[in-house]
Motif scaffolding. Sequence first.
Motif, PDB file in Angstrom:
ATOM      1  N   LEU A  15     -37.258   6.026  -1.647  1.00  0.00           N
ATOM      2  CA  LEU A  15     -37.541   4.818  -2.020  1.00  0.00           C
ATOM      3  C   LEU A  15     -36.125   4.178  -2.184  1.00  0.00           C
ATOM      4  N   THR A  16     -36.345   2.945  -2.059  1.00  0.00           N
ATOM      5  CA  THR A  16     -34.928   2.150  -2.604  1.00  0.00           C
ATOM      6  C   THR A  16     -35.377   1.437  -3.794  1.00  0.00           C
ATOM      7  N   VAL A  17     -34.771   2.098  -5.152  1.00  0.00           N
ATOM      8  CA  VAL A  17     -35.096   1.621  -6.455  1.00  0.00           C
ATOM      9  C   VAL A  17     -34.065   0.925  -6.948  1.00  0.00           C
ATOM     10  N   ASN A  18     -34.328  -0.069  -7.200  1.00  0.00           N
ATOM     11  CA  ASN A  18     -33.253  -1.113  -7.700  1.00  0.00           C
ATOM     12  C   ASN A  18     -31.859  -1.639  -6.867  1.00  0.00           C
ATOM     13  N   GLY A  19     -32.128  -1.601  -5.614  1.00  0.00           N
ATOM     14  CA  GLY A  19     -31.177  -1.637  -4.615  1.00  0.00           C
ATOM     15  C   GLY A  19     -30.608  -0.389  -4.102  1.00  0.00           C
ATOM     16  N   ARG A  20     -30.934   0.753  -4.752  1.00  0.00           N
ATOM     17  CA  ARG A  20     -30.241   2.028  -4.396  1.00  0.00           C
ATOM     18  C   ARG A  20     -31.113   3.068  -3.789  1.00  0.00           C
ATOM     19  N   GLU A  21     -30.911   3.639  -2.533  1.00  0.00           N
ATOM     20  CA  GLU A  21     -31.607   4.577  -1.726  1.00  0.00           C
ATOM     21  C   GLU A  21     -31.856   5.865  -2.819  1.00  0.00           C
ATOM     22  N   ARG A  22     -33.078   6.330  -2.951  1.00  0.00           N
ATOM     23  CA  ARG A  22     -33.428   7.366  -3.864  1.00  0.00           C
ATOM     24  C   ARG A  22     -34.273   8.362  -3.015  1.00  0.00           C
ATOM     25  N   ARG A  23     -33.795   9.631  -3.022  1.00  0.00           N
ATOM     26  CA  ARG A  23     -34.571  10.798  -2.417  1.00  0.00           C
ATOM     27  C   ARG A  23     -35.048  11.528  -3.466  1.00  0.00           C
ATOM     28  N   LEU A  24     -36.475  11.822  -3.269  1.00  0.00           N
ATOM     29  CA  LEU A  24     -37.102  12.627  -4.475  1.00  0.00           C
ATOM     30  C   LEU A  24     -38.079  13.771  -3.709  1.00  0.00           C
ATOM     31  N   ALA A  25     -38.259  14.782  -4.348  1.00  0.00           N
ATOM     32  CA  ALA A  25     -39.249  15.766  -3.989  1.00  0.00           C
ATOM     33  C   ALA A  25     -40.246  15.820  -5.198  1.00  0.00           C
ATOM     34  N   VAL A  26     -41.631  15.447  -4.940  1.00  0.00           N
ATOM     35  CA  VAL A  26     -42.474  15.230  -6.011  1.00  0.00           C
ATOM     36  C   VAL A  26     -43.798  15.629  -5.242  1.00  0.00           C
ATOM     37  N   GLY A  27     -44.438  16.039  -6.351  1.00  0.00           N
ATOM     38  CA  GLY A  27     -45.907  16.585  -5.928  1.00  0.00           C
ATOM     39  C   GLY A  27     -46.888  15.580  -5.382  1.00  0.00           C
ATOM     40  N   PRO A  28     -47.849  15.841  -4.746  1.00  0.00           N
ATOM     41  CA  PRO A  28     -48.503  14.558  -4.145  1.00  0.00           C
ATOM     42  C   PRO A  28     -49.304  14.093  -5.058  1.00  0.00           C
ATOM     43  N   ASP A  29     -49.459  14.364  -6.307  1.00  0.00           N
ATOM     44  CA  ASP A  29     -50.251  13.710  -7.258  1.00  0.00           C
ATOM     45  C   ASP A  29     -49.486  12.908  -8.303  1.00  0.00           C
ATOM     46  N   VAL A  30     -48.286  12.898  -8.117  1.00  0.00           N
ATOM     47  CA  VAL A  30     -46.987  12.370  -9.116  1.00  0.00           C
ATOM     48  C   VAL A  30     -47.237  10.863  -8.783  1.00  0.00           C
ATOM     49  N   THR A  31     -47.575  10.013  -9.679  1.00  0.00           N
ATOM     50  CA  THR A  31     -47.570   8.682  -9.886  1.00  0.00           C
ATOM     51  C   THR A  31     -46.341   7.884  -9.508  1.00  0.00           C
ATOM     52  N   LEU A  32     -45.961   6.735  -9.023  1.00  0.00           N
ATOM     53  CA  LEU A  32     -44.769   6.112  -8.965  1.00  0.00           C
ATOM     54  C   LEU A  32     -44.310   5.884 -10.673  1.00  0.00           C
ATOM     55  N   LEU A  33     -45.120   5.683 -11.417  1.00  0.00           N
ATOM     56  CA  LEU A  33     -44.686   5.617 -12.962  1.00  0.00           C
ATOM     57  C   LEU A  33     -43.942   6.880 -13.221  1.00  0.00           C
ATOM     58  N   ASP A  34     -44.575   7.811 -12.987  1.00  0.00           N
ATOM     59  CA  ASP A  34     -44.101   9.132 -13.277  1.00  0.00           C
ATOM     60  C   ASP A  34     -42.697   9.590 -12.596  1.00  0.00           C
ATOM     61  N   ALA A  35     -42.676   9.202 -11.448  1.00  0.00           N
ATOM     62  CA  ALA A  35     -41.534   9.625 -10.912  1.00  0.00           C
ATOM     63  C   ALA A  35     -40.575   8.590 -11.139  1.00  0.00           C
ATOM     64  N   LEU A  36     -40.627   7.374 -11.656  1.00  0.00           N
ATOM     65  CA  LEU A  36     -39.636   6.527 -12.172  1.00  0.00           C
ATOM     66  C   LEU A  36     -39.085   6.886 -13.550  1.00  0.00           C
ATOM     67  N   ARG A  37     -40.052   7.473 -14.326  1.00  0.00           N
ATOM     68  CA  ARG A  37     -39.587   7.863 -15.642  1.00  0.00           C
ATOM     69  C   ARG A  37     -38.933   9.010 -15.891  1.00  0.00           C
ATOM     70  N   GLU A  38     -39.772  10.082 -15.065  1.00  0.00           N
ATOM     71  CA  GLU A  38     -39.645  11.447 -14.999  1.00  0.00           C
ATOM     72  C   GLU A  38     -38.265  12.056 -14.184  1.00  0.00           C
ATOM     73  N   HIS A  39     -38.340  11.554 -12.933  1.00  0.00           N
ATOM     74  CA  HIS A  39     -37.443  11.932 -12.024  1.00  0.00           C
ATOM     75  C   HIS A  39     -36.333  11.250 -11.810  1.00  0.00           C
ATOM     76  N   LEU A  40     -36.382  10.023 -11.993  1.00  0.00           N
ATOM     77  CA  LEU A  40     -35.297   9.072 -11.841  1.00  0.00           C
ATOM     78  C   LEU A  40     -34.549   8.570 -13.357  1.00  0.00           C
ATOM     79  N   GLY A  41     -35.254   8.815 -14.494  1.00  0.00           N
ATOM     80  CA  GLY A  41     -34.993   8.402 -15.942  1.00  0.00           C
ATOM     81  C   GLY A  41     -34.860   7.036 -16.010  1.00  0.00           C
ATOM     82  N   LEU A  42     -35.524   6.177 -15.417  1.00  0.00           N
ATOM     83  CA  LEU A  42     -35.854   4.721 -15.573  1.00  0.00           C
ATOM     84  C   LEU A  42     -36.909   4.611 -16.686  1.00  0.00           C
TER      85      LEU A  42
END
Length: 170
Positions: A15-42
């Motif tokens: 994903l490009t988040v706030n102008g920065r390319e971000r690569r994540l490894a997430v489960g198929p059931d992880v919402t975008l909200l949880d990825a932003l908050r829990e994986h990216l600290g946003l």
Amino acid sequence: MEPWETAMTSQPVSLTVNGRERRLAVGPDVTLLDALREHLGLTGTKKGCDHGQCGACTVLADGRRINACLTLAIMQEGRHITTIEGLAGEGRLHDLQHAFIEHDAFQCGYCTPGQICSAQGLFNEKRLENHGHDLRAAIREYMSGNLCRCGAYVNIVDAIEAVYLDGDAQ
């Protein structure tokens, strides 16, 4: 490994988040909200109802408003995501953030990130271009998916209207 075990393994997502390319490894059931908050600290994007009914989790995906709690992170592969943290730039507040302060458009502030992202989405989507004679009614209609439990609606509309009328809506 059982078939049901493979369904829960992490998958790469870019994903490009706030102008920065971000690569994540997430489960198929992880919402975008949880990825932003829990994986990216946003943590500016808030978790409210977790059912898409309050708008606290509103972010922009390719400039359009979405409820981050209702979409899976892997479904946003390759998209440009903007959170409240990504609106401001160069050490200064975004025009909407400044207007919310100027018009006292928040009380507890919990809904404010979603309100501001939703308002920016309105501008990006050109929703107010053909508002007819009642701009305030149009703003209220298009912002109806964002709830404010403190009841700052009049001031929220004032802030959005001010930015729109000043021509700062980008």
